[in-house]
Design a protein around this motif. Structure first.
Motif, PDB file in Angstrom:
ATOM      1  N   ASP A   1       0.952  -1.132  -0.038  1.00 33.26           N
ATOM      2  CA  ASP A   1      -0.190   0.109  -0.075  1.00 33.26           C
ATOM      3  C   ASP A   1       0.928   1.190  -0.045  1.00 33.26           C
ATOM      4  O   ASP A   1       0.989   1.995   0.729  1.00 33.26           O
ATOM      5  CB  ASP A   1      -0.870  -0.154   1.211  1.00 33.26           C
ATOM      6  CG  ASP A   1      -2.161   0.850   1.061  1.00 33.26           C
ATOM      7  OD1 ASP A   1      -2.312   1.423   0.060  1.00 33.26           O
ATOM      8  OD2 ASP A   1      -2.868   0.683   1.949  1.00 33.26           O
ATOM      9  N   TRP A   2       1.708   1.456  -1.162  1.00 29.16           N
ATOM     10  CA  TRP A   2       2.923   2.583  -1.206  1.00 29.16           C
ATOM     11  C   TRP A   2       1.996   3.640  -1.169  1.00 29.16           C
ATOM     12  O   TRP A   2       2.338   4.739  -0.492  1.00 29.16           O
ATOM     13  CB  TRP A   2       3.555   2.262  -2.316  1.00 29.16           C
ATOM     14  CG  TRP A   2       4.748   1.477  -2.111  1.00 29.16           C
ATOM     15  CD1 TRP A   2       4.878  -0.029  -2.210  1.00 29.16           C
ATOM     16  CD2 TRP A   2       5.910   1.711  -1.038  1.00 29.16           C
ATOM     17  NE1 TRP A   2       6.002  -0.255  -1.703  1.00 29.16           N
ATOM     18  CE2 TRP A   2       6.723   0.577  -1.100  1.00 29.16           C
ATOM     19  CE3 TRP A   2       6.065   2.894  -0.348  1.00 29.16           C
ATOM     20  CZ2 TRP A   2       7.887   0.671  -0.241  1.00 29.16           C
ATOM     21  CZ3 TRP A   2       7.387   2.932   0.263  1.00 29.16           C
ATOM     22  CH2 TRP A   2       8.323   1.899   0.336  1.00 29.16           C
ATOM     23  N   ASP A   3       0.749   3.811  -1.952  1.00 33.79           N
ATOM     24  CA  ASP A   3       0.076   5.280  -2.066  1.00 33.79           C
ATOM     25  C   ASP A   3      -0.466   5.697  -0.679  1.00 33.79           C
ATOM     26  O   ASP A   3      -0.177   7.004  -0.182  1.00 33.79           O
ATOM     27  CB  ASP A   3      -1.307   5.033  -2.632  1.00 33.79           C
ATOM     28  CG  ASP A   3      -0.840   4.744  -4.299  1.00 33.79           C
ATOM     29  OD1 ASP A   3       0.303   5.094  -4.681  1.00 33.79           O
ATOM     30  OD2 ASP A   3      -1.723   4.347  -4.989  1.00 33.79           O
ATOM     31  N   ALA A   4      -0.809   4.640   0.140  1.00 31.12           N
ATOM     32  CA  ALA A   4      -1.050   5.190   1.651  1.00 31.12           C
ATOM     33  C   ALA A   4      -0.144   5.721   2.533  1.00 31.12           C
ATOM     34  O   ALA A   4       0.054   6.592   3.177  1.00 31.12           O
ATOM     35  CB  ALA A   4      -1.921   4.285   2.269  1.00 31.12           C
TER      36      ALA A   4
ATOM     37  N   HIS B   1       2.741   6.956   1.152  1.00 27.70           N
ATOM     38  CA  HIS B   1       3.414   8.333   0.578  1.00 27.70           C
ATOM     39  C   HIS B   1       2.430   9.520   1.404  1.00 27.70           C
ATOM     40  O   HIS B   1       2.577  10.481   1.399  1.00 27.70           O
ATOM     41  CB  HIS B   1       3.488   8.173  -0.729  1.00 27.70           C
ATOM     42  CG  HIS B   1       4.705   7.670  -1.245  1.00 27.70           C
ATOM     43  ND1 HIS B   1       5.853   8.297  -1.332  1.00 27.70           N
ATOM     44  CD2 HIS B   1       4.952   6.552  -1.830  1.00 27.70           C
ATOM     45  CE1 HIS B   1       6.658   7.251  -1.782  1.00 27.70           C
ATOM     46  NE2 HIS B   1       6.153   6.210  -2.199  1.00 27.70           N
ATOM     47  N   ALA B   2       1.231   9.304   1.156  1.00 29.43           N
ATOM     48  CA  ALA B   2       0.186  10.180   1.725  1.00 29.43           C
ATOM     49  C   ALA B   2       0.349  10.378   3.419  1.00 29.43           C
ATOM     50  O   ALA B   2       0.250  11.357   3.588  1.00 29.43           O
ATOM     51  CB  ALA B   2      -1.273   9.515   1.423  1.00 29.43           C
ATOM     52  N   CYS B   3       0.639   9.305   3.892  1.00 29.32           N
ATOM     53  CA  CYS B   3       0.849   9.328   5.406  1.00 29.32           C
ATOM     54  C   CYS B   3       2.246  10.332   5.589  1.00 29.32           C
ATOM     55  O   CYS B   3       2.036  11.113   6.590  1.00 29.32           O
ATOM     56  CB  CYS B   3       0.687   7.926   6.206  1.00 29.32           C
ATOM     57  SG  CYS B   3       1.011   7.941   7.860  1.00 29.32           S
TER      58      CYS B   3
ATOM     59  N   GLN C   1       3.463  12.442   3.674  1.00 24.91           N
ATOM     60  CA  GLN C   1       3.226  13.899   3.302  1.00 24.91           C
ATOM     61  C   GLN C   1       2.462  14.521   4.258  1.00 24.91           C
ATOM     62  O   GLN C   1       2.626  15.680   4.398  1.00 24.91           O
ATOM     63  CB  GLN C   1       2.763  13.901   1.902  1.00 24.91           C
ATOM     64  CG  GLN C   1       3.667  13.516   0.786  1.00 24.91           C
ATOM     65  CD  GLN C   1       3.196  13.387  -0.505  1.00 24.91           C
ATOM     66  OE1 GLN C   1       1.794  13.534  -0.741  1.00 24.91           O
ATOM     67  NE2 GLN C   1       3.788  12.978  -1.577  1.00 24.91           N
TER      68      GLN C   1
END
Length: 122
Positions: free
Chosen positions: A107-110, A112-114, A116
């Motif tokens: 879950d790389w998108d989550a 990265h969002a976390c 940021q």
């Protein structure tokens, strides 16, 4: 006294040629997880890290964790212990998973969002 740096890769001689792979012990030490715990996160038996540290699924997880630790180092250069935090602190934005668990889930998108969204250290 400064600690001695441990190499993150290990060489194994097999059939006359050297195979290089990430060391589960070294990567695990950096975040406070045992090699067996890393094997479980990779969806393998606990003893795989000792018996087959070059296993493709374990190596894929270790590569992802090294990338995560690099991202953390870039995002939080003055924050000591960020790798340990990533493995042991549940994050609400990740539905109670740790950053390491989210990486293991792909879950790389989550992740990265976390990273940021997290406030900058003071």
């Amino acid at each position: 006294m400064t600690p001695t740096a441990r190499p993150v890769t290990t060489a194994l001689r097999q059939g006359g040629e050297a195979l290089l792979f990430l060391s589960p012990d070294t990567v695990g030490t950096s975040c406070g997880l045992s090699a067996a715990e890393l094997a479980l996160l990779a969806g393998l038996a606990r003893d795989t890290a000792d018996d087959e540290p070059w296993h493709p699924r374990l190596q894929a997880l270790l590569r992802d964790l090294v990338e995560l630790f690099s991202l953390l180092r870039t995002a939080r250069p003055h924050e000591a212990g960020s790798a340990f935090w990533a493995a042991h602190r549940a994050v609400r934005r990740l539905d109670g998973r740790t950053l390491v668990e989210a990486v293991a889930d792909g879950d790389w998108d989550a992740v990265h969002a976390c990273l940021q969204a997290a406030p900058a250290p003071r």
